[in-house]
Write an enzyme that holds these catalytic residues in place. Structure first.
Site: not given
Ligand code: SAH
Length: 513
Positions: A38, A60, A177
């Site tokens: 990632d 991602k 997030m």
């Protein structure tokens, strides 16, 4: 089916600092044949995988190497079914907002064995580097990890997050997030009853040298974050524990925290040099300007090794000199007894340390770690004797010139100091956009090569916006001859001395007026 060896390790890479991966993770990574990583997993960790391993960026995030979740699953399955040892390296912990469980479920459906290696999740790791305890006696007896991925106002009821319950939650809220919907998240929490004065902080790029922490209250944090242009990855932390930062903050106080430093030494020395800087909080960019290679013709070196008995002194002026000389000596079927009759001189402590690694003690280290001082010290004890200088195929000749006046001196090239062909493009971009603070110069040759490799506009920034740190007055002079001013010069002419000089400069710049 040929699946005897195929396996997938789902490994948590931690929040950013490569030192935060587990030993088990590092072990599995060291055996990987394929690594699917990632963007949140530190690029430095990829160095732990064998050089031959296939490295696949799953992205991602914005960028050219983005695979969607189906493609990631398929990639894992394909390589494992081909019998490969596959590592799926994910930021933080693989099972905390990491979709690791979905990937594992797909593997199970295909009958592919897997292991899950937990990692330090950002909610624990980034907060620790920010000096925020997620629980704390008296301040928080519970912590909730929450996803802020969807807009709590636009998707009421659909986001899967019970914001009214979280507003009443008796403990710390750590929102992953949450940057995009920060405003709506804070507004919702206040509307649902969380006091607007509750301490809140944003931890951006936690545990990385670019870490930033913005602290305020639930009410003020959105505008503070906007003013400071907070960017992902970042966590929102809400709760009384944020106020503890004053007592617990440690990472940002490291002597070189936030300094972006270029290491220009040869690659095999750069790793050690880099970790010394990273331990002090710096971000290191490795950009070798010279390379150490084996000498093309080892004839003269072999002859010198076979004639070691003819010499009284063997003199080393670099770590590489020690390493290359001894490796060749062993390759020729000899051992340390070949050095039994000869005294050893080392130009400085690093070279002496290199000898020490072979269980050899330097008989002489000059008081000042440079050729002039070494020549002077040797002159005192080695006049009239036979001296062998083991050195690079190029460099200053002062040692030979000085010693030849009073002793019988041979010099032999034990390794080749070759120029790097180019610098990484990313380094030149970073010099131009101002995201480099220091460039380290650890020899005149490195200084000259760096100058030659840089395009003119980049050269002009050096010594001005970008500071130079030099290992010795000779190196400083080499820089001056090229029109570059040095900001920090080592007073002990070693890598540690150079770090100390930079640290002093940074401290002076940070001192309150
Ligand atoms: N599996 C990861 C989380 C992935 S979701 C883990 O366990 O940490 C991605 C979110 O994690 C980011 O949007 C951010 O909120 C958080 N995050 C990851 N790394 C971070 C870091 N170094 N500093 C702050 N937040 C981070």
């Amino acid at each position: 089916m040929s699946r005897e060896r195929g396996i997938v390790y789902l490994i948590g890479a931690g929040p950013g600092d490569p030192g935060l991966m587990t030993l088990r993770g590092a072990d599995r990574l060291g055996r990987a044949e394929v690594v699917v990583f990632d963007h949140l997993a530190s690029a430095r960790l990829l160095d732990l995988a064998p050089a031959s391993a296939l490295r696949i960026c799953a992205g991602k995030s914005v960028g050219h190497c983005t695979l969607d979740q189906n493609e990631i699953n398929q990639t894992l399955v394909e390589h494992a079914q081909a019998g490969k040892v596959v590592v799926r390296l994910k930021g933080g912990d693989p099972l905390v907002f990491g979709r690791g469980s979905e990937e594992a479920a797909v593997l199970r459906r295909h009958g592919i064995p897997f292991e899950i290696v937990p990692g330090v999740t950002a909610g624990v790791g980034a907060t620790a580097y920010a000096g925020i305890p997620v629980t704390c006696r008296g301040a928080a007896s519970a912590v909730a990890f929450v996803t802020g991925h969807s807009d709590p106002e636009a998707s009421a009821g659909r986001s899967g997050v019970d914001w009214p319950a979280l507003a009443r939650f008796p403990g710390t809220l750590v929102v992953y997030m949450g940057v995009t919907h920060l405003d709506a998240i804070c507004r919702t929490l206040i509307r649902e009853g969380k006091p607007s004065g509750t301490p809140a902080a944003i931890v951006e790029s936690g545990s990385l040298p670019s870490q930033r922490v913005v602290a305020g209250t639930l009410e003020s944090i959105t505008s503070l974050a906007r003013e400071r242009h907070v960017r992902p990855p970042a966590l929102l932390v809400v709760g009384e524990v944020v106020a503890r930062r004053g007592e617990l903050e440690w990472f940002e106080s490291l002597p070189l925290f936030g300094q972006r430093i270029v290491v220009t030494r040869p690659r095999d020395e750069a790793a050690r040099s880099a970790s010394a800087l990273e331990a002090l909080g710096a971000e290191v960019v490795v950009a070798p300007t010279v390379e150490i290679r084996q000498i093309a013709d080892s004839g003269p070196l072999d002859a010198a090794i076979d004639r070691l008995g003819d010499y009284d002194w063997l003199v080393f002026t670099s770590v590489n000199g020690v390493r290359s000389f001894l490796e060749r000596l062993f390759e020729r079927g000899k051992d340390l007894r070949a050095l039994g009759g000869v005294k050893l001189a080392a130009i400085g402590p690093s070279t002496a340390e290199a000898l020490d690694r072979f269980h050899l003690r330097a008989d002489l280290i000059p008081p000042s770690f440079r050729s002039e001082s070494l020549a002077e010290s040797l002159a005192g004890v080695a006049a009239g004797s036979r001296i062998l200088l083991a050195r690079a195929d190029r460099g200053r000749t002062i040692l030979k010139d000085e010693l030849s006046r009073l002793a019988d001196v041979d010099q032999v090239a034990v390794y080749q100091n070759a120029d790097a062909d180019q610098l990484p493009d990313s380094l030149i971009d970073r010099i131009m956009d101002g995201s480099i603070d220091w460039i380290t110069l650890s020899s005149s040759a490195i200084t000259a090569r760096l100058h030659a490799l840089l395009p003119e506009p980049a050269r002009r920034k050096i010594g001005r916006e970008i500071k130079l740190a030099s290992i010795s007055p000779i190196t400083t002079q080499a820089a001056a001859n090229l029109g570059w001013t040095v900001a920090a010069e080592a007073s002990t002419y070693t890598w540690d001395g150079l770090i100390e000089a930079m640290t002093r400069q940074v401290a002076a710049g940070r001192a309150p007026l």
